[in-house]
Scaffold this motif. Structure first.
Motif, mmCIF file in Angstrom:
data_model
loop_
_atom_site.group_PDB
_atom_site.id
_atom_site.type_symbol
_atom_site.label_atom_id
_atom_site.label_comp_id
_atom_site.label_asym_id
_atom_site.label_seq_id
_atom_site.Cartn_x
_atom_site.Cartn_y
_atom_site.Cartn_z
ATOM 1 N N ALA A 245 0.831 -1.208 0.000
ATOM 2 C CA ALA A 245 0.000 0.000 0.000
ATOM 3 C C ALA A 245 0.862 1.254 0.000
ATOM 4 C CB ALA A 245 -0.930 -0.011 1.208
ATOM 5 N N SER A 253 -2.135 7.674 -9.815
ATOM 6 C CA SER A 253 -3.361 6.942 -9.484
ATOM 7 C C SER A 253 -3.758 5.950 -10.577
ATOM 8 C CB SER A 253 -4.509 7.926 -9.230
ATOM 9 O OG SER A 253 -4.716 8.755 -10.374
ATOM 10 N N SER A 256 -1.444 2.837 -10.223
ATOM 11 C CA SER A 256 -1.730 2.052 -9.023
ATOM 12 C C SER A 256 -3.058 1.304 -9.160
ATOM 13 C CB SER A 256 -1.748 2.946 -7.777
ATOM 14 O OG SER A 256 -2.747 3.931 -7.879
ATOM 15 N N GLU A 257 -4.069 1.944 -9.759
ATOM 16 C CA GLU A 257 -5.365 1.279 -9.937
ATOM 17 C C GLU A 257 -5.246 0.121 -10.921
ATOM 18 O OE1 GLU A 257 -9.007 0.053 -9.329
ATOM 19 O OE2 GLU A 257 -8.053 1.654 -8.167
ATOM 20 N N LEU A 260 -3.649 -2.758 -9.089
ATOM 21 C CA LEU A 260 -4.614 -3.352 -8.162
ATOM 22 C C LEU A 260 -5.606 -4.255 -8.902
ATOM 23 C CD1 LEU A 260 -5.304 -0.303 -5.846
ATOM 24 C CD2 LEU A 260 -4.454 -2.531 -5.072
ATOM 25 N N GLU A 261 -6.008 -3.838 -10.100
ATOM 26 C CA GLU A 261 -6.927 -4.649 -10.895
ATOM 27 C C GLU A 261 -6.284 -5.960 -11.330
ATOM 28 O OE1 GLU A 261 -8.030 -2.165 -14.122
ATOM 29 O OE2 GLU A 261 -9.422 -0.932 -12.949
ATOM 30 N N SER A 268 -5.591 -8.015 -3.248
ATOM 31 C CA SER A 268 -5.761 -6.562 -3.412
ATOM 32 C C SER A 268 -6.720 -5.976 -2.386
ATOM 33 C CB SER A 268 -6.261 -6.244 -4.824
ATOM 34 O OG SER A 268 -7.549 -6.794 -5.045
ATOM 35 N N ARG A 272 -6.335 -2.309 -0.688
ATOM 36 C CA ARG A 272 -7.291 -1.221 -0.949
ATOM 37 C C ARG A 272 -7.793 -0.615 0.363
ATOM 38 N NH1 ARG A 272 -9.217 -0.671 -6.124
ATOM 39 N NH2 ARG A 272 -8.810 -2.390 -7.585
ATOM 40 N N ARG A 273 -8.040 -1.464 1.370
ATOM 41 C CA ARG A 273 -8.512 -0.934 2.657
ATOM 42 C C ARG A 273 -7.460 -0.033 3.293
ATOM 43 N NH1 ARG A 273 -10.618 -6.201 3.213
ATOM 44 N NH2 ARG A 273 -8.933 -6.830 4.626
ATOM 45 N N LEU A 275 -5.248 1.735 1.760
ATOM 46 C CA LEU A 275 -5.098 2.968 0.985
ATOM 47 C C LEU A 275 -6.152 4.017 1.339
ATOM 48 C CD1 LEU A 275 -4.185 1.435 -2.482
ATOM 49 C CD2 LEU A 275 -2.743 2.965 -1.123
ATOM 50 N N GLN A 276 -7.165 3.624 2.108
ATOM 51 C CA GLN A 276 -8.188 4.584 2.528
ATOM 52 C C GLN A 276 -7.652 5.558 3.579
ATOM 53 O OE1 GLN A 276 -11.541 2.389 4.012
ATOM 54 N NE2 GLN A 276 -11.689 1.084 2.200
#
Length: 441
Positions: A245, A253, A256-257, A260-261, A268, A272-273, A275-276
């Motif tokens: 992360a 962005s 990174s997205e 993640l995909e 992932s 993702r959690r 990265l919040q």
């Protein structure tokens, strides 16, 4: 699997099963990393033939058990990319069996008829023994098989096995076997860019992930950008979620997205959690994979979990007790049990009777200063992060706190430059006045 020794000839064609018992394929071969010294080679993983006959590589860390009926894998993702052997890798079945060698004690010529692998205390597997048959004259009787230590056999070094000259990069790679990732990262950081990329391309995913975690931020981004998207996603999956992360947060962005995909959803999701949260909060600092038990677990089960060599000393210092589900975010958080307390309790007792329900916890939004005071006040090396609904989200460890308190370029500085080993200075003088770089939004 500690103490288990397996002769690889028995593994050929053995079924491979997933964590739920589903059939994955069959064993084609076992891959090991060649070394320049006489230490046993490390076993990297197995080559599995899928039902489509496509060979894929499965790291040894994904192997849960090896039994006569088949090999069981742990849960988690495995790359479906077609297996391609690297230069400093040897196939134990396809290349080592039948190879000629010399017995060190007698100088006699021998043929390898089998190889034994076994796990170490750190869960690495190594080629521990070789079964050889000494070569006799044409008219002599068939000689018995001898089982020898790897170091008692000569002629199995990389140059002799491959019949080629070992390049400087390959010598460097072989020297990485057996050294800590932080030390390997120091060597890689000082290499010219072209050589650094050669080393990254040749390292297996698990090893490269370990090394990248120890590199400075800019070097991490540089190496990741060098890799193709598919392998970059595999490396991120192999990294600890909090480190992955941190690295993704520093990338544009869109990139990174995309990465993640490409990652498996179960890998992932935790990233993702994380990265919040902002990089300098408890939520941004935490790992989502602490030791979590239900209240009906026994003390013996808890001790078995903290003995895992995959845990850092900080994470092994404490177990967290929660209602199901155990995966973060968990059910209701009940409290924690320090490992020292576990050692004082009868092994058949339940952890519920040893829970410390009064110890404070961190909220995910707690800032770096609050987290630092928490560790200082309670003399801890690991702390729970709990949300307003009493779900355990993860745990912050002291090493991640130090990473944010030390100078931004601390990985590049020598000990003397950071004042370690010199006359003690005040704590305030060692803590930078400004926070680390941009981090997570």
């Amino acid at each position: 699997m500690a103490g288990q020794r397996v002769f690889v000839a028995q593994l050929a064609g053995l079924p491979v099963f997933g964590s739920a018992g589903e059939s994955i394929g069959k064993v084609r071969d076992i891959v090991a990393a060649l070394r320049l010294d006489r230490h046993p080679p490390r076993v990297l993983g197995i080559v599995v033939d899928l039902p489509t006959r496509r060979p894929i590589f499965v790291p040894m860390l994904r192997v849960a058990s090896i039994e006569p009926r088949g090999i069981a894998l742990t849960s988690g993702s495995v790359s479906l990319r077609r297996f391609e052997q690297r230069r400093l890798e040897v196939l134990l079945l396809g290349q080592l069996l039948g190879a000629r060698a010399r017995i060190a004690t007698t100088a006699g010529s021998a043929t390898l008829v089998d190889v034994a692998i076994e796990p170490t205390r750190t869960r690495d597997w190594v080629v521990a023994k070789v079964a050889v048959r000494e070569r006799a004259g044409r008219l002599a009787r068939r000689t018995p098989v001898q089982v020898l230590a790897w170091g008692d056999v000569r002629g199995l070094d990389p140059a002799e096995l491959t019949g080629t000259t070992i390049t400087g990069t390959e010598q460097l790679l072989a020297s990485f076997e057996g050294i800590r990732p932080a030390d390997a990262a120091t060597v890689i950081r000082d290499l010219p860019a072209a050589r650094r990329y050669e080393v990254a391309d040749a390292l297996d995913d698990e090893r490269l992930a370990d090394v990248i975690e120890e590199l400075p931020e800019e070097d991490q981004k540089d190496l990741l950008s060098h890799l193709d998207e598919g392998r970059a996603a595999d490396i991120l999956e192999a990294m600890d979620p909090d480190d992955a992360a941190d690295l993704l947060a520093e990338l544009p962005s869109g990139i990174s997205e995309r990465l993640l995909e490409l990652m498996e959803p179960e890998e992932s999701g935790p990233v993702r959690r994380l990265l919040q949260y902002s990089f300098d909060t408890a939520g941004g600092l935490m790992t989502p994979e602490p030791v979590v038990l239900t209240p009906d677990a026994t003390i013996a089960e808890a001790l078995a979990r903290v003995r895992s060599p995959d845990l850092t000393p900080a994470l092994a210092s404490m177990v967290f007790v929660c209602r199901p589900p155990q995966a973060t975010p968990t059910g209701r958080y009940l409290g924690c049990v320090h490992t020292q307390r576990l050692l004082r309790e009868p092994p058949f007792e339940l952890v519920a009777g040893a829970v410390d329900s009064e110890m404070a916890r961190l909220s995910p939004g707690a800032g770096l200063a609050e987290v630092t005071r928490f560790f200082a006040a309670y003399n801890l090396v690991c702390a729970p992060v709990v949300d307003e609904e009493d779900h355990l989200l993860g745990a912050v460890t002291v090493d991640d706190v130090l990473d944010h308190l030390l100078p931004e370029n601390w990985r590049e500085l020598g000990l003397a430059e950071m004042g370690i080993g010199e006359r003690p200075r005040t704590a305030a003088a060692r803590i930078p006045a400004r926070p680390r770089g941009a981090g997570r939004a």
